[in-house]
Write a protein that holds these residues in place. Structure first.
Motif, PDB file in Angstrom:
ATOM      1  N   LEU A   1     -29.946  32.210  40.582  1.00  0.00           N
ATOM      2  CA  LEU A   1     -29.366  33.263  41.420  1.00  0.00           C
ATOM      3  C   LEU A   1     -28.218  32.723  42.264  1.00  0.00           C
ATOM      4  CD1 LEU A   1     -32.681  35.027  42.540  1.00  0.00           C
ATOM      5  CD2 LEU A   1     -31.023  35.872  40.859  1.00  0.00           C
ATOM      6  N   GLU A   2     -28.367  31.489  42.748  1.00  0.00           N
ATOM      7  CA  GLU A   2     -27.271  30.866  43.503  1.00  0.00           C
ATOM      8  C   GLU A   2     -26.040  30.680  42.616  1.00  0.00           C
ATOM      9  OE1 GLU A   2     -26.743  30.002  46.695  1.00  0.00           O
ATOM     10  OE2 GLU A   2     -28.620  31.042  47.138  1.00  0.00           O
ATOM     11  N   PHE A   3     -26.259  30.286  41.381  1.00  0.00           N
ATOM     12  CA  PHE A   3     -25.134  30.090  40.455  1.00  0.00           C
ATOM     13  C   PHE A   3     -24.444  31.421  40.177  1.00  0.00           C
ATOM     14  CE2 PHE A   3     -23.714  28.691  35.970  1.00  0.00           C
ATOM     15  CZ  PHE A   3     -22.546  28.126  36.456  1.00  0.00           C
ATOM     16  N   ILE A   4     -25.220  32.487  40.042  1.00  0.00           N
ATOM     17  CA  ILE A   4     -24.632  33.820  39.817  1.00  0.00           C
ATOM     18  C   ILE A   4     -23.792  34.232  41.019  1.00  0.00           C
ATOM     19  CG2 ILE A   4     -25.183  36.284  39.622  1.00  0.00           C
ATOM     20  CD1 ILE A   4     -27.537  35.456  37.816  1.00  0.00           C
ATOM     21  N   LYS A   5     -24.312  34.022  42.225  1.00  0.00           N
ATOM     22  CA  LYS A   5     -23.527  34.339  43.428  1.00  0.00           C
ATOM     23  C   LYS A   5     -22.199  33.581  43.416  1.00  0.00           C
ATOM     24  CE  LYS A   5     -27.575  34.974  46.434  1.00  0.00           C
ATOM     25  NZ  LYS A   5     -28.316  34.353  47.545  1.00  0.00           N
ATOM     26  N   PHE A   6     -22.271  32.330  43.057  1.00  0.00           N
ATOM     27  CA  PHE A   6     -21.077  31.482  42.991  1.00  0.00           C
ATOM     28  C   PHE A   6     -20.074  32.038  41.988  1.00  0.00           C
ATOM     29  CE2 PHE A   6     -18.898  27.992  40.806  1.00  0.00           C
ATOM     30  CZ  PHE A   6     -18.335  27.280  41.861  1.00  0.00           C
ATOM     31  N   LEU A   7     -20.549  32.411  40.797  1.00  0.00           N
ATOM     32  CA  LEU A   7     -19.653  32.894  39.738  1.00  0.00           C
ATOM     33  C   LEU A   7     -19.021  34.245  40.066  1.00  0.00           C
ATOM     34  CD1 LEU A   7     -21.765  32.005  36.562  1.00  0.00           C
ATOM     35  CD2 LEU A   7     -19.718  30.814  37.377  1.00  0.00           C
ATOM     36  N   THR A   8     -19.663  35.028  40.913  1.00  0.00           N
ATOM     37  CA  THR A   8     -19.180  36.392  41.173  1.00  0.00           C
ATOM     38  C   THR A   8     -18.511  36.549  42.539  1.00  0.00           C
ATOM     39  OG1 THR A   8     -21.438  37.010  41.859  1.00  0.00           O
ATOM     40  CG2 THR A   8     -20.804  37.489  39.588  1.00  0.00           C
ATOM     41  N   ARG A   9     -18.160  35.446  43.177  1.00  0.00           N
ATOM     42  CA  ARG A   9     -17.333  35.546  44.382  1.00  0.00           C
ATOM     43  C   ARG A   9     -15.970  36.134  44.003  1.00  0.00           C
ATOM     44  NH1 ARG A   9     -18.163  29.426  46.714  1.00  0.00           N
ATOM     45  NH2 ARG A   9     -20.402  29.556  47.181  1.00  0.00           N
TER      46      ARG A   9
ATOM     47  N   ILE B   1     -15.759  26.805  31.639  1.00  0.00           N
ATOM     48  CA  ILE B   1     -17.158  26.854  32.053  1.00  0.00           C
ATOM     49  C   ILE B   1     -17.604  25.490  32.589  1.00  0.00           C
ATOM     50  CG2 ILE B   1     -19.529  27.076  31.191  1.00  0.00           C
ATOM     51  CD1 ILE B   1     -18.220  29.749  31.640  1.00  0.00           C
ATOM     52  N   ASP B   2     -17.188  24.423  31.922  1.00  0.00           N
ATOM     53  CA  ASP B   2     -17.514  23.077  32.411  1.00  0.00           C
ATOM     54  C   ASP B   2     -16.996  22.872  33.832  1.00  0.00           C
ATOM     55  OD1 ASP B   2     -18.845  22.288  30.125  1.00  0.00           O
ATOM     56  OD2 ASP B   2     -17.123  21.259  29.244  1.00  0.00           O
ATOM     57  N   GLN B   3     -15.784  23.353  34.096  1.00  0.00           N
ATOM     58  CA  GLN B   3     -15.202  23.203  35.424  1.00  0.00           C
ATOM     59  C   GLN B   3     -15.955  24.019  36.463  1.00  0.00           C
ATOM     60  OE1 GLN B   3     -12.568  20.999  36.260  1.00  0.00           O
ATOM     61  NE2 GLN B   3     -13.487  21.480  38.243  1.00  0.00           N
ATOM     62  N   LEU B   4     -16.354  25.247  36.090  1.00  0.00           N
ATOM     63  CA  LEU B   4     -17.136  26.078  37.008  1.00  0.00           C
ATOM     64  C   LEU B   4     -18.462  25.409  37.343  1.00  0.00           C
ATOM     65  CD1 LEU B   4     -16.481  29.636  35.522  1.00  0.00           C
ATOM     66  CD2 LEU B   4     -15.802  28.835  37.796  1.00  0.00           C
ATOM     67  N   ALA B   5     -19.112  24.858  36.321  1.00  0.00           N
ATOM     68  CA  ALA B   5     -20.379  24.165  36.558  1.00  0.00           C
ATOM     69  C   ALA B   5     -20.166  22.965  37.481  1.00  0.00           C
ATOM     70  CB  ALA B   5     -20.989  23.733  35.231  1.00  0.00           C
ATOM     71  N   SER B   6     -19.093  22.226  37.247  1.00  0.00           N
ATOM     72  CA  SER B   6     -18.794  21.053  38.075  1.00  0.00           C
ATOM     73  C   SER B   6     -18.523  21.447  39.523  1.00  0.00           C
ATOM     74  CB  SER B   6     -17.592  20.315  37.480  1.00  0.00           C
ATOM     75  OG  SER B   6     -17.231  19.210  38.275  1.00  0.00           O
ATOM     76  N   ASP B   7     -17.737  22.523  39.717  1.00  0.00           N
ATOM     77  CA  ASP B   7     -17.435  22.991  41.075  1.00  0.00           C
ATOM     78  C   ASP B   7     -18.703  23.445  41.793  1.00  0.00           C
ATOM     79  OD1 ASP B   7     -14.792  22.469  40.538  1.00  0.00           O
ATOM     80  OD2 ASP B   7     -14.239  24.565  40.176  1.00  0.00           O
TER      81      ASP B   7
END
Length: 438
Positions: free
Chosen positions: A335-343, A65-71
């Motif tokens: 919402l932008e973060f959700i879009k990012f996580l669900t690519r 999760i830390d890496q996803l947040a960083s990316d």
């Protein structure tokens, strides 16, 4: 004289230019509207998101999760994501509830998909139906949308989702003279295999009886007759004959057939027992698949849960919720973060890294997940079992209703009360709790 006039008009021109710049800056700031990046750029501030997150299975979830947040922050330098690791799902829900009641809700959180009706009653959720186009929602597997909707309204996004699967040790099967390519497909075979696999220092099967015992019972009920609650969160069906048959089988595995330890089996202990060779088979979330793959030093496989009258498993796991009483720029950033996580590629990588089911069809069309499934076909079992899956237990006052069932199922497994008594007590307590919603 001419020099004085020239200096005067120069001063006037300077003042007019200054006023024009101020006016232009104000218009630009207002026109950025719903864009969190734009608003942040104009104000010079970064939008900060509080993201509450549980850690419910083994493996390096926090690091992932830390890496996803960083990316994400590398792509969106004007948004800061602060993951807050809140413990178990139950701990996380408690902390979110406390924050909401204190008037300081998080921006977003991963909570059990089954918390939907509790959160709706609290009136704290942002409805997400129209924040994404219909084709976005159509990409999610239908089996994961059941605990995501109330009627036609969508209130959360499937994220770390699972079904229960059967893990089995193929080396132990060979030692017992069983075909390692043929796991048990029925309850009768499960008992038969379990007896051959139970030895002095090894159990045939382990099924957890803490934390999520209602989930295990629900799987057996789905295999026998149907689900244990209505789709609107207002009724439960604990005393239906197929539920009693399911609980009796669950109890019999330990008390009658003696292929499973009697009494309490901790949720977190069961995968450790499987990895260490103390049990030849286990029922557990597919969310532990990557851990087993990385830690087991033996040949293992994964299969559908054995059927009684049919195959069946409830879905499980967590969804992403967005809270409504937050600043608009935070909402847009969430919402932008959700879009990012669900690519698709990211969903694929998350499934590989954790063992959770890829929540979207497009994730399984990526070269990344295609290759992984080809090399490690166990990764496709939970996805394929979705055709037999149904929604997890979810009602109003879900924490109380689940606790009633959990406590009584555990008492039955320990031999303190009969399955019939356990279910009648659970039904009575649930009916009383749900009466105001009828």
């Amino acid at each position: 004289m001419r020099k004085k006039i020239t200096a005067f008009w120069a001063l006037i021109l300077s003042v007019m230019l200054s006023l024009s710049a101020c006016s232009g800056g104000s218009e630009s700031s207002n026109s950025s509207g719903g864009s969190s990046d734009g608003a942040a750029a104009q104000s010079g501030k970064k939008v900060e998101l509080e993201f509450y997150y549980p850690v419910a299975v083994g493996g390096p979830i926090q690091q992932l999760i830390d890496q996803l947040a960083s990316d994400f922050m590398a792509e969106h330098p004007d948004i800061v994501v602060n993951p807050i690791y809140a413990g178990s799902y139950q701990d996380t829900m408690t902390k979110v509830t406390t924050a909401v009641q204190g008037g300081n809700p998080p921006d977003m959180a991963v909570l059990l998909s089954t918390e939907l009706y509790t959160l709706l009653e609290m009136k704290v959720l942002e409805e997400l139906t129209n924040h994404f186009p219909q084709e976005y929602w159509n990409d999610f597997f239908e089996g994961f949308m059941g605990n995501t909707k109330s009627g036609d309204q969508i209130w959360s996004v499937p994220f770390q989702r699972s079904t229960i699967v059967l893990y089995y040790n193929k080396d132990k099967f060979r030692e017992a003279g069983l075909d390692p390519e043929k796991p048990p497909t029925t309850w009768e075979e499960l008992v038969e295999y379990g007896k051959q696999l139970t030895t002095g220092d090894q159990w045939g099967i382990e099924i957890p009886s803490t934390g999520y015992q209602y989930w295990m019972l629900q799987a057996m009920a789905l295999q026998t007759g149907g689900n244990i609650m209505s789709g609107d969160g207002k009724k439960v069906f604990f005393t239906e004959p197929y539920v009693e048959e399911a609980l009796q089988f669950y109890v019999d595995l330990g008390q009658k057939h003696q292929i499973m330890p009697k009494g309490i089996l901790e949720w977190a202990t069961v995968p450790s027992d499987f990895i260490s060779g103390k049990t030849a088979m286990m029922y557990h979330t597919t969310g532990n698949l990557t851990r087993v793959k990385n830690e087991a030093n033996f040949d293992f496989d994964v299969a559908f849960l054995p059927a009684n009258k049919q195959y069946g498993s409830p879905t499980g796991g967590g969804n992403i919720y967005v809270f409504k009483d937050i600043p608009e720029e935070n909402k847009q950033a969430a919402l932008e973060f959700i879009k990012f996580l669900t690519r698709p590629e990211r969903v694929a990588q998350w499934s590989i890294d954790t063992g959770y089911v890829g929540t979207t069809k497009s994730a399984y069309e990526t070269d990344l997940l295609k290759k992984y499934v080809e090399e490690f076909p166990q990764a496709a079992v939970a996805r394929d079992q979705l055709q037999y899956a149904d929604s997890e237990l979810s009602t109003y006052q879900n924490g109380m209703v689940t606790k009633f069932l959990n406590d009584n199922v555990q008492a039955a497994l320990s031999g303190d009360i009969t399955p019939k008594e356990a279910l009648e007590k659970s039904q009575s307590d649930a009916d009383r709790t749900l009466a105001p919603y009828q």
